[in-house]
Design a protein around this motif. Sequence first.
Motif, PDB file in Angstrom:
ATOM      1  N   PHE A 267       0.834  -1.205   0.000  1.00  0.00           N
ATOM      2  CA  PHE A 267       0.000   0.000   0.000  1.00  0.00           C
ATOM      3  C   PHE A 267       0.868   1.254   0.000  1.00  0.00           C
ATOM      4  CE2 PHE A 267      -2.454   3.351   2.075  1.00  0.00           C
ATOM      5  CZ  PHE A 267      -3.616   3.328   1.319  1.00  0.00           C
ATOM      6  N   GLY A 268       1.942   1.249   0.788  1.00  0.00           N
ATOM      7  CA  GLY A 268       2.851   2.391   0.808  1.00  0.00           C
ATOM      8  C   GLY A 268       3.500   2.617  -0.543  1.00  0.00           C
ATOM      9  N   ALA A 269       3.883   1.530  -1.221  1.00  0.00           N
ATOM     10  CA  ALA A 269       4.462   1.651  -2.560  1.00  0.00           C
ATOM     11  C   ALA A 269       3.457   2.238  -3.537  1.00  0.00           C
ATOM     12  CB  ALA A 269       4.933   0.279  -3.046  1.00  0.00           C
ATOM     13  N   ALA A 270       2.204   1.778  -3.447  1.00  0.00           N
ATOM     14  CA  ALA A 270       1.155   2.309  -4.331  1.00  0.00           C
ATOM     15  C   ALA A 270       0.912   3.782  -4.058  1.00  0.00           C
ATOM     16  CB  ALA A 270      -0.137   1.509  -4.132  1.00  0.00           C
ATOM     17  N   LEU A 271       0.863   4.153  -2.777  1.00  0.00           N
ATOM     18  CA  LEU A 271       0.572   5.538  -2.416  1.00  0.00           C
ATOM     19  C   LEU A 271       1.652   6.486  -2.911  1.00  0.00           C
ATOM     20  CD1 LEU A 271      -1.345   7.422  -0.851  1.00  0.00           C
ATOM     21  CD2 LEU A 271       0.082   7.046   1.170  1.00  0.00           C
ATOM     22  N   LEU A 272       2.910   6.152  -2.668  1.00  0.00           N
ATOM     23  CA  LEU A 272       3.996   7.057  -3.055  1.00  0.00           C
ATOM     24  C   LEU A 272       4.291   7.016  -4.552  1.00  0.00           C
ATOM     25  CD1 LEU A 272       6.748   7.179  -0.318  1.00  0.00           C
ATOM     26  CD2 LEU A 272       4.892   8.736  -0.799  1.00  0.00           C
TER      27      LEU A 272
END
Length: 318
Positions: A267-272
């Motif tokens: 999720f963090g990879a998708a967000l950033l």
Amino acid sequence: MRLSSKQSTLLVLAALMIISPFFFPSNYYYRVGSLVFVNAIAVVGIVILTGYAGQISLGHAGFVGIGGYACALLPVHLGVPPALAVVLGAVLSGAVAYGVGRPILRLKGYYLAVASLGFGVLVAMVLANEGWLTGGPDGIKVPDPGLRALLESLGIALTNPQFWYAFCGLVLFVGAWLALNLHDSPTGRALRALHGSEVAARTAGVDVAKAKLNAFVISAVYASVAGSLLALQNRLITPDVAGFMHSIELVTMAVLGGAGSVLGGIFGAALLTLLPQVLTVLQDYEHVVLGLVMMLVMIFLPAGLIPSARRLLRGRGE
């Protein structure tokens, strides 16, 4: 029947991968989606190293560079098929991680962070300065692996962005499945014990040095595969992929989503990856808003977005 945490994570991941393309108005969104998957693969490796084992690396983009350049150099100079070059790049990254990790993983805290940073800087410098081999700062072209042509011969016609979306998504799903299995394995339990306390883990019979090294090597392989996929779909690789800022981005993605959670890291990879695309409408203020969002998350949700959301939902359930 109640699903386990591993099953629910994989189900959510698969559902998002399958459903998202129905909302893509153009091939550009497939391209962004595949970039999310590539970043997420590297971040899952960071989750294993940092979230499971409690070790920090600020030079992990170096392994991304090794994987990417393996797909560029091995087919040209040794005649290795690009698909096999991905495997050989991962093996090389694992071997380098083993050699580098033995001395630097004896360090702790910011000493370890600085030592790992030095490794990443060294790789980036070699890739940028040895132009006779790597193409220098301008990078080098990467051969077409021919996988899409193979599918077309089987009657499966996909555009280039659609193919890489599907292929990178499949690799991410397998990588997430392996990481989740590792979490519940004896090795994973040893890593989590190490994260809690090295002294307690050693007292319980955990070989601390070996556990640290295993986590470092595994995370390096993940980063290498991500770099290979990035190089193959872009058909070009530059030293920037091994740069310091890329390493910081990977760690930030893991921490922002929740370094102790595979789903959080993804999720963090998708967000950033997606947020800068959305914030381009703000033009000159894009980086200011992006930095502000990251600061607010770290201040109010220090465990990361996904673990904090899970705790909130559990609290309401009670």
